[in-house]
Motif scaffolding. Sequence first.
Motif, PDB file in Angstrom:
ATOM      1  N   ASN A   1      -1.041   2.187 -12.540  1.00 19.38           N
ATOM      2  CA  ASN A   1      -0.020   1.841 -11.555  1.00 19.38           C
ATOM      3  C   ASN A   1       1.105   1.037 -12.178  1.00 19.38           C
ATOM      4  OD1 ASN A   1      -0.384   2.388  -8.427  1.00 19.38           O
ATOM      5  ND2 ASN A   1      -2.428   2.322  -9.353  1.00 19.38           N
ATOM      6  N   ILE A   2       0.781   0.139 -13.107  1.00 20.77           N
ATOM      7  CA  ILE A   2       1.817  -0.660 -13.763  1.00 20.77           C
ATOM      8  C   ILE A   2       2.738   0.232 -14.594  1.00 20.77           C
ATOM      9  CG2 ILE A   2       2.243  -2.396 -15.554  1.00 20.77           C
ATOM     10  CD1 ILE A   2      -0.276  -3.845 -14.574  1.00 20.77           C
ATOM     11  N   LEU A   3       2.157   1.173 -15.340  1.00 19.60           N
ATOM     12  CA  LEU A   3       2.935   2.036 -16.241  1.00 19.60           C
ATOM     13  C   LEU A   3       3.099   3.439 -15.665  1.00 19.60           C
ATOM     14  CD1 LEU A   3       1.261   0.843 -19.556  1.00 19.60           C
ATOM     15  CD2 LEU A   3       3.472   0.155 -18.656  1.00 19.60           C
ATOM     16  N   LEU A   4       3.167   3.535 -14.340  1.00 20.63           N
ATOM     17  CA  LEU A   4       3.201   4.829 -13.657  1.00 20.63           C
ATOM     18  C   LEU A   4       4.395   5.677 -14.073  1.00 20.63           C
ATOM     19  CD1 LEU A   4       1.767   6.560 -11.529  1.00 20.63           C
ATOM     20  CD2 LEU A   4       3.214   5.492  -9.801  1.00 20.63           C
TER      21      LEU A   4
ATOM     22  N   PRO B   1      -8.479  -7.202 -13.940  1.00 16.54           N
ATOM     23  CA  PRO B   1      -9.061  -6.155 -14.801  1.00 16.54           C
ATOM     24  C   PRO B   1      -8.237  -4.872 -14.721  1.00 16.54           C
ATOM     25  CG  PRO B   1     -10.773  -7.211 -13.475  1.00 16.54           C
ATOM     26  CD  PRO B   1      -9.466  -7.691 -12.944  1.00 16.54           C
ATOM     27  N   VAL B   2      -7.661  -4.440 -15.821  1.00 15.19           N
ATOM     28  CA  VAL B   2      -6.691  -3.336 -15.785  1.00 15.19           C
ATOM     29  C   VAL B   2      -7.351  -1.979 -15.582  1.00 15.19           C
ATOM     30  CG1 VAL B   2      -4.982  -4.563 -17.165  1.00 15.19           C
ATOM     31  CG2 VAL B   2      -6.680  -3.114 -18.310  1.00 15.19           C
ATOM     32  N   ARG B   3      -8.676  -1.878 -15.790  1.00 12.91           N
ATOM     33  CA  ARG B   3      -9.367  -0.603 -15.569  1.00 12.91           C
ATOM     34  C   ARG B   3      -9.829  -0.441 -14.123  1.00 12.91           C
ATOM     35  NH1 ARG B   3     -11.384   1.455 -20.847  1.00 12.91           N
ATOM     36  NH2 ARG B   3     -10.661   0.003 -22.441  1.00 12.91           N
ATOM     37  N   MET B   4      -9.757  -1.508 -13.344  1.00 11.90           N
ATOM     38  CA  MET B   4     -10.171  -1.464 -11.952  1.00 11.90           C
ATOM     39  C   MET B   4      -9.184  -0.639 -11.136  1.00 11.90           C
ATOM     40  SD  MET B   4     -10.946  -4.782  -9.520  1.00 11.90           S
ATOM     41  CE  MET B   4      -9.283  -5.459  -9.641  1.00 11.90           C
ATOM     42  N   THR B   5      -9.669   0.116 -10.159  1.00 11.16           N
ATOM     43  CA  THR B   5      -8.754   0.875  -9.307  1.00 11.16           C
ATOM     44  C   THR B   5      -8.044  -0.070  -8.347  1.00 11.16           C
ATOM     45  OG1 THR B   5     -10.464   1.334  -7.655  1.00 11.16           O
ATOM     46  CG2 THR B   5     -10.166   2.969  -9.415  1.00 11.16           C
ATOM     47  N   VAL B   6      -6.845   0.323  -7.942  1.00 11.23           N
ATOM     48  CA  VAL B   6      -6.037  -0.521  -7.067  1.00 11.23           C
ATOM     49  C   VAL B   6      -6.713  -0.728  -5.706  1.00 11.23           C
ATOM     50  CG1 VAL B   6      -3.918  -0.463  -5.685  1.00 11.23           C
ATOM     51  CG2 VAL B   6      -3.799  -0.203  -8.151  1.00 11.23           C
ATOM     52  N   GLU B   7      -7.468   0.269  -5.221  1.00  9.34           N
ATOM     53  CA  GLU B   7      -8.128   0.121  -3.929  1.00  9.34           C
ATOM     54  C   GLU B   7      -9.182  -0.977  -3.938  1.00  9.34           C
ATOM     55  OE1 GLU B   7      -9.749   3.888  -2.940  1.00  9.34           O
ATOM     56  OE2 GLU B   7     -11.007   4.030  -4.742  1.00  9.34           O
ATOM     57  N   GLU B   8      -9.621  -1.385  -5.120  1.00  4.31           N
ATOM     58  CA  GLU B   8     -10.576  -2.488  -5.236  1.00  4.31           C
ATOM     59  C   GLU B   8      -9.882  -3.854  -5.285  1.00  4.31           C
ATOM     60  OE1 GLU B   8     -14.031  -1.564  -8.095  1.00  4.31           O
ATOM     61  OE2 GLU B   8     -12.420  -0.259  -8.825  1.00  4.31           O
ATOM     62  N   CYS B   9      -8.566  -3.870  -5.383  1.00  5.70           N
ATOM     63  CA  CYS B   9      -7.811  -5.113  -5.540  1.00  5.70           C
ATOM     64  C   CYS B   9      -7.553  -5.779  -4.195  1.00  5.70           C
ATOM     65  CB  CYS B   9      -6.477  -4.848  -6.234  1.00  5.70           C
ATOM     66  SG  CYS B   9      -6.622  -4.255  -7.934  1.00  5.70           S
TER      67      CYS B   9
ATOM     68  N   ASP C   1       0.811  -1.217   0.000  1.00  2.00           N
ATOM     69  CA  ASP C   1       0.000   0.000   0.000  1.00  2.00           C
ATOM     70  C   ASP C   1       0.841   1.263   0.000  1.00  2.00           C
ATOM     71  OD1 ASP C   1      -2.690  -0.992  -0.054  1.00  2.00           O
ATOM     72  OD2 ASP C   1      -2.359  -1.759   1.955  1.00  2.00           O
ATOM     73  N   THR C   2       2.100   1.163   0.402  1.00  2.90           N
ATOM     74  CA  THR C   2       2.963   2.335   0.374  1.00  2.90           C
ATOM     75  C   THR C   2       3.568   2.560  -1.009  1.00  2.90           C
ATOM     76  OG1 THR C   2       4.928   1.073   1.044  1.00  2.90           O
ATOM     77  CG2 THR C   2       3.556   1.996   2.808  1.00  2.90           C
ATOM     78  N   ALA C   3       3.460   1.580  -1.885  1.00  2.00           N
ATOM     79  CA  ALA C   3       4.106   1.667  -3.199  1.00  2.00           C
ATOM     80  C   ALA C   3       3.112   1.856  -4.343  1.00  2.00           C
ATOM     81  CB  ALA C   3       4.938   0.405  -3.450  1.00  2.00           C
ATOM     82  N   LEU C   4       1.804   1.762  -4.057  1.00  2.00           N
ATOM     83  CA  LEU C   4       0.783   1.897  -5.091  1.00  2.00           C
ATOM     84  C   LEU C   4      -0.103   3.100  -4.805  1.00  2.00           C
ATOM     85  CD1 LEU C   4      -0.258  -1.861  -5.369  1.00  2.00           C
ATOM     86  CD2 LEU C   4       1.127  -0.578  -7.007  1.00  2.00           C
ATOM     87  N   ILE C   5      -0.721   3.639  -5.861  1.00  2.00           N
ATOM     88  CA  ILE C   5      -1.647   4.761  -5.724  1.00  2.00           C
ATOM     89  C   ILE C   5      -3.065   4.208  -5.809  1.00  2.00           C
ATOM     90  CG2 ILE C   5      -2.379   6.984  -6.667  1.00  2.00           C
ATOM     91  CD1 ILE C   5       0.443   7.315  -7.774  1.00  2.00           C
ATOM     92  N   PRO C   6      -3.797   4.169  -4.699  1.00  2.00           N
ATOM     93  CA  PRO C   6      -5.059   3.421  -4.639  1.00  2.00           C
ATOM     94  C   PRO C   6      -6.147   3.903  -5.584  1.00  2.00           C
ATOM     95  CG  PRO C   6      -4.759   4.780  -2.672  1.00  2.00           C
ATOM     96  CD  PRO C   6      -3.463   4.807  -3.415  1.00  2.00           C
ATOM     97  N   TYR C   7      -6.201   5.221  -5.861  1.00  2.00           N
ATOM     98  CA  TYR C   7      -7.306   5.733  -6.687  1.00  2.00           C
ATOM     99  C   TYR C   7      -7.017   5.668  -8.185  1.00  2.00           C
ATOM    100  CZ  TYR C   7      -4.302   9.878  -6.334  1.00  2.00           C
ATOM    101  OH  TYR C   7      -3.230  10.738  -6.356  1.00  2.00           O
ATOM    102  N   LEU C   8      -5.811   5.226  -8.562  1.00  2.00           N
ATOM    103  CA  LEU C   8      -5.505   5.017  -9.979  1.00  2.00           C
ATOM    104  C   LEU C   8      -5.801   3.580 -10.379  1.00  2.00           C
ATOM    105  CD1 LEU C   8      -2.140   6.970 -10.507  1.00  2.00           C
ATOM    106  CD2 LEU C   8      -4.494   7.741 -10.910  1.00  2.00           C
TER     107      LEU C   8
END
Length: 496
Positions: free
Chosen positions: A100-103, A136-144, A88-95
Amino acid sequence: MSVLRMQGIEKQFSGVPALKSVSFEVKAGEVHALLGANGAGKSTLMKILTGAYQADGGTISIDGRQVSIQSPQDAKALGIQCVYQEVDTALIPYLSVAENILLDRLVQSKGAGLIRWQQLYAESEELLRGFGFSIPVRMTVEECSLSEKQLILIARATVQKAKFVIFDEPTAPLSTKECERLFQIIDQLKKAGVGIIYISHRLPEIFEICDRITIMRDGQHVITTETARTNMDEVIGHMLGKSFAEEFPKAHVPIGETLLEVTGAKGGKVRHADLSVREGEIVGVVGLVGAGKTELARLLFGADEAEAGEIRLKGAQLRICSPKDAVDAGIVLVPEERRKEGIFVEESVKNNLSVATIAKWSPLGFIRSGLEAGQAKELVQRLGVKTADISQLVGFLSGGNQQKVAIGKWLDTDASVFMFDEPTKGVDIGAKSDIYRLIGKLVEQRKGVLYFSCEFQEVIGIADRILVMFEGQIVKELDREQATQELIMYYASGGE
């Protein structure tokens, strides 16, 4: 052959040595394990390599050329990437997953024109598909889920064309199948000439995938050896500086009256659960990733809303609608994601240890600082927390010490039932033993323990009874004497 070499690395925090002339190297096309017990200095060494910390002494070189790493950007420019344990410290949850993969690419292209979103999504999907992932690549990270977040980090690191990749406890949140996929990816990177630094407390996987092992202890280099030239007992001995004859110290205490009784629990992922815990008893709740263990713990703690079910504590029916209700009733939880839910990383050891008992130190609203500090110091000693001072921020402690603090804040409460959700995840072998002993002392005090874990051998070693979960239900109860890893796996996989 490309070689990354760290030589004579020194680091101090507030005058306390964290690294003492440590040397380490990794070659292109090898998987090199970096091991060490609680507070050995592994994380500090890797933070220096990735530019998060600056060394007080020593040099870093790549292919014989000395390099300067003053920031994470410097490390990335040199081809050094890290897949972090604390996702969670390395990802942006709302993106989105794709963003996040191609940040890094998005940041570099900022202001250069419109972003081709379809191309971004397609490239991310192709990358994940090549790894055998289906997120699903369009899903936000906070949903993962936690495991999906870890896979996103791995994908991000590999897309950067890294020369050296650090994997910090990458399998901690993964299922058995996901671990196998990860090892395949690491093998692909190895064959492509990437140097892998692999940090894990799961020793069997070290012997499965690593070519060499370096062991640290108390901030110093102990030994570097080829994996084939050593064994697990020797590795444990080097890590601890002593033999580790008793991996699972089990407290044998008389089992008393029923403390907690749960019938028909249902909510979210939990479809149905009946269970009970008695005085002085450790009940293990096991299952594969996604079985519903964490969700059941959260349900009982009031963190998630229950749809049905009844909870009784010492015979009295409870209405638990929030964690406060659970704590007031005498039920506490040490959660799986300790940095996110179990501790305040930007607060001191003292504040973390007193947060659950603050009322004791604040009559009429005024905190009695001396008594609060005294309690914290006593708990630090009792828990064996390695810290320079009780004023140190918990975020700077090692994973094992953070977990001890997460447990410690509940020890002076009036709780009668303690729930532990994956308490040894990302924790070294020495700290694991300390945690088992802490739990043993709880049951000696007639407390009841619910121990949620996907580590089957661990649960067999510590629990009196074992409940197996599959698809949100408790499907089997096993006695300690009859339980085997094979039998647990059978029921955890849907066997009848």
